[in-house]
Scaffold this active site. Structure first.
Site, PDB file in Angstrom:
ATOM      1  N   LYS A  52       0.845  -1.207   0.000  1.00 33.46           N
ATOM      2  CA  LYS A  52       0.000   0.000   0.000  1.00 33.46           C
ATOM      3  C   LYS A  52       0.877   1.254   0.000  1.00 33.46           C
ATOM      4  O   LYS A  52       0.604   2.216  -0.721  1.00 33.46           O
ATOM      5  CB  LYS A  52      -0.950  -0.016   1.204  1.00 33.46           C
ATOM      6  CG  LYS A  52      -2.043  -1.080   1.062  1.00 33.46           C
ATOM      7  CD  LYS A  52      -2.868  -1.282   2.324  1.00 33.46           C
ATOM      8  CE  LYS A  52      -3.833  -2.463   2.127  1.00 33.46           C
ATOM      9  NZ  LYS A  52      -4.664  -2.746   3.307  1.00 33.46           N
ATOM     10  N   GLN A  96      -4.757  -1.669   9.571  1.00 34.85           N
ATOM     11  CA  GLN A  96      -4.629  -2.971   8.934  1.00 34.85           C
ATOM     12  C   GLN A  96      -5.180  -4.065   9.853  1.00 34.85           C
ATOM     13  O   GLN A  96      -4.855  -4.121  11.038  1.00 34.85           O
ATOM     14  CB  GLN A  96      -3.150  -3.238   8.590  1.00 34.85           C
ATOM     15  CG  GLN A  96      -2.914  -4.489   7.777  1.00 34.85           C
ATOM     16  CD  GLN A  96      -3.509  -4.444   6.365  1.00 34.85           C
ATOM     17  OE1 GLN A  96      -3.688  -3.378   5.785  1.00 34.85           O
ATOM     18  NE2 GLN A  96      -3.823  -5.598   5.807  1.00 34.85           N
ATOM     19  N   ASP A 119     -11.051   2.525   3.706  1.00 36.70           N
ATOM     20  CA  ASP A 119     -11.287   1.079   3.582  1.00 36.70           C
ATOM     21  C   ASP A 119     -12.766   0.789   3.326  1.00 36.70           C
ATOM     22  O   ASP A 119     -13.121  -0.312   2.905  1.00 36.70           O
ATOM     23  CB  ASP A 119     -10.897   0.365   4.891  1.00 36.70           C
ATOM     24  CG  ASP A 119      -9.539  -0.323   4.802  1.00 36.70           C
ATOM     25  OD1 ASP A 119      -9.139  -0.695   3.691  1.00 36.70           O
ATOM     26  OD2 ASP A 119      -8.914  -0.488   5.860  1.00 36.70           O
TER      27      ASP A 119
HETATM   28  N1  GUN Z   1      -6.687  -6.994   5.983  1.00 37.41           N
HETATM   29  C1  GUN Z   1      -6.933  -7.706   4.853  1.00 37.41           C
HETATM   30  N2  GUN Z   1      -7.491  -6.910   3.911  1.00 37.41           N
HETATM   31  C2  GUN Z   1      -7.594  -5.683   4.459  1.00 37.41           C
HETATM   32  C3  GUN Z   1      -8.090  -4.443   3.962  1.00 37.41           C
HETATM   33  O1  GUN Z   1      -8.571  -4.303   2.835  1.00 37.41           O
HETATM   34  N3  GUN Z   1      -8.009  -3.398   4.837  1.00 37.41           N
HETATM   35  C4  GUN Z   1      -7.502  -3.520   6.085  1.00 37.41           C
HETATM   36  N4  GUN Z   1      -7.492  -2.432   6.858  1.00 37.41           N
HETATM   37  N5  GUN Z   1      -7.053  -4.663   6.566  1.00 37.41           N
HETATM   38  C5  GUN Z   1      -7.092  -5.733   5.752  1.00 37.41           C
END
Ligand code: GUN
Length: 293
Positions: A52, A96, A119
């Protein structure tokens, strides 16, 4: 059969975003800023967050990575969330997941200001999406919708079977495929572990979106000739053929299903690369204050 190249589409979208950011910054506007909170050292989470941060760089965004050890208290984490909510320089942020067991993920998500929830996990964004209001849509469903649209795949009046009912993929995916307009206007069936006859449901489908997390669950005899297959599965299956000792495996038995399809996404290189791009798209929207002022 057309192979849906998520990697190529993702690269193209990042290029489009970077060009738009250049134009914004040249015109004196603010460079979008995404912050990410990472708790602990889970291998998968480390990899995702690094990807990311890298994608932010490619898109021309500012990014901040905030780390906590996995013994951080819930209150300490919530305090950081509130701080980011009030930080005018941060346009959007993510925490996350998964979080350590002593921290309530629901509480953390509900503490995030929905206007910065890129998100799309906050109940306000989920609710707004389900009634068709402007909102942040979560990454995987948003990426799938983008793929359908970039490949001009017809959805109106089609029968779409969603395999899986998770909050992050199955439920929002079903809502998006049934919404009015394109991509959408589908008749949607959601199947899950308690569905009576999944194979028969799948055989009726024009579009199957497989998000069960069950490697190679969808077999050729479950697929109608000419169907569109979107494979969300990413299970690490042990393999002697790779250096890492595992192979990323989808929910679809690709080799036998692909010849029957009109379109299919591979694993890896299909839906996966689109998810991070969806986060980038939401961050750009956040930077432009396009959804919430
Ligand atoms: N863990 C797995 N996929 C995601 C996501 O799209 N966002 C976040 N914050 N955590 C994750």
């Amino acid at each position: 059969m057309t192979l849906i190249d998520g990697k190529a589409v993702a690269e193209q979208i990042k290029k489009e975003i970077a060009e738009e950011v250049s134009r914004i910054v040249e015109a004196g506007g603010k460079r979008p800023h995404l912050a990410a909170i990472l708790v602990g050292h889970d291998g998968g989470s480390e990899t995702y967050v690094a990807a990311k941060v890298k994608a932010c760089e490619v898109c021309g965004f500012k990014s901040s990575l905030i780390r906590f050890e996995d013994d951080v208290t819930e209150e300490e984490l919530l305090a950081k969330v509130r701080e980011l909510n009030n930080d005018d320089d941060v346009d959007g942020f993510i925490v996350q997941l998964p979080l350590p067991k002593h921290i309530s993920e629901d509480k953390v998500i509900e503490t995030i200001d929905y206007r910065k929830d890129v998100d799309g996990f906050h109940p306000i964004n989920v609710g707004r999406m389900s009634i068709g209001l402007p909102c942040y849509i979560s990454a995987t469903p948003n990426g799938i919708v983008e793929l359908l649209s970039r490949y001009n795949i017809e959805t109106k009046g089609k029968k779409c079977v969603v395999l899986g009912r998770s909050n992050i993929v199955g439920k929002p995916m079903a809502a998006l495929m049934m919404r009015k307009g394109y991509p959408g206007d589908c008749t949607v069936t959601v199947c899950h572990s308690r569905t009576a006859n999944i194979a028969e449901e799948c055989r009726q489908a024009d579009i199957i979106i497989a998000a069960l997390g069950s490697p190679e669950f969808v077999k050729a005899d479950m697929v109608k000739e000419g169907a569109v297959i979107i494979d969300v599965g990413t299970t690490r299956v042990p393999s002697t053929k790779t250096k890492s000792g595992f192979k990323l495996t989808g929910d679809v038995k690709f080799d036998e299903v692909a010849p029957k399809c009109s379109f299919i996404t591979p694993v890896p290189g299909g839906v996966g690369p689109m998810t991070i791009v969806s986060l980038m798209k939401n961050t750009l929207l956040a930077g432009k204050k396009e959804i919430y002022k």
